[in-house]
Design an enzyme around this catalytic site. Structure first.
Site, PDB file in Angstrom:
ATOM      1  N   ILE A  12       9.578  -6.393   4.035  1.00  0.00           N
ATOM      2  CA  ILE A  12       9.323  -6.063   5.435  1.00  0.00           C
ATOM      3  C   ILE A  12       9.794  -4.645   5.710  1.00  0.00           C
ATOM      4  O   ILE A  12      10.872  -4.245   5.256  1.00  0.00           O
ATOM      5  CB  ILE A  12      10.138  -7.030   6.339  1.00  0.00           C
ATOM      6  N   CYS A  13       8.990  -3.892   6.470  1.00  0.00           N
ATOM      7  CA  CYS A  13       9.467  -2.611   7.009  1.00  0.00           C
ATOM      8  C   CYS A  13       8.839  -2.439   8.394  1.00  0.00           C
ATOM      9  O   CYS A  13       8.384  -3.401   8.998  1.00  0.00           O
ATOM     10  CB  CYS A  13       9.171  -1.444   6.068  1.00  0.00           C
ATOM     11  N   ARG A  14       8.813  -1.221   8.892  1.00  0.00           N
ATOM     12  CA  ARG A  14       8.327  -1.002  10.256  1.00  0.00           C
ATOM     13  C   ARG A  14       6.818  -1.218  10.352  1.00  0.00           C
ATOM     14  O   ARG A  14       6.335  -1.926  11.224  1.00  0.00           O
ATOM     15  CB  ARG A  14       8.702   0.410  10.711  1.00  0.00           C
TER      16      ARG A  14
END
Length: 102
Positions: A65-67
């Site tokens: 997960i990231c932005r």
């Protein structure tokens, strides 16, 4: 290059609601995770992944997960090349409508 498996934010939210055992890793920077993370996610900054790769188990699948899902995609390519089972959460936290914890 082998394509990366993906999961949508909606699919992930359903898995969490169903109580599935998941290995979530948030690769954002400290100031970004301070704005909230998906419950149960572990925070390992993208740049720390190579140094902390031994914390990961090749028998488990990890969801990254990231932005926006670009950094997590890069992490997925890197780890998939090393023989890890990975999945990228497309849309990232920008698309996440579920619960977050601080």
């Amino acid at each position: 290059m082998e394509p990366i498996n993906i999961i949508t934010t909606e699919e992930l939210e359903k898995k969490i609601e169903n109580g599935e055992e998941l290995n979530l890793i948030d690769v954002r920077e400290d100031e970004e995770v301070a704005e909230g993370m998906i419950p149960g996610a572990k925070h390992i900054r993208m740049n720390d992944i190579p140094a902390r790769i031994d914390e990961l188990d090749k028998d488990k699948e990890y969801i990254f997960i990231c932005r926006s899902s670009r950094r997590s995609e890069n992490v997925c390519y890197y780890l998939q090349d090393q023989g890890y089972k990975v999945r990228n959460m497309v849309g990232g936290m920008l698309d996440w409508k579920g619960e977050i914890v601080f």
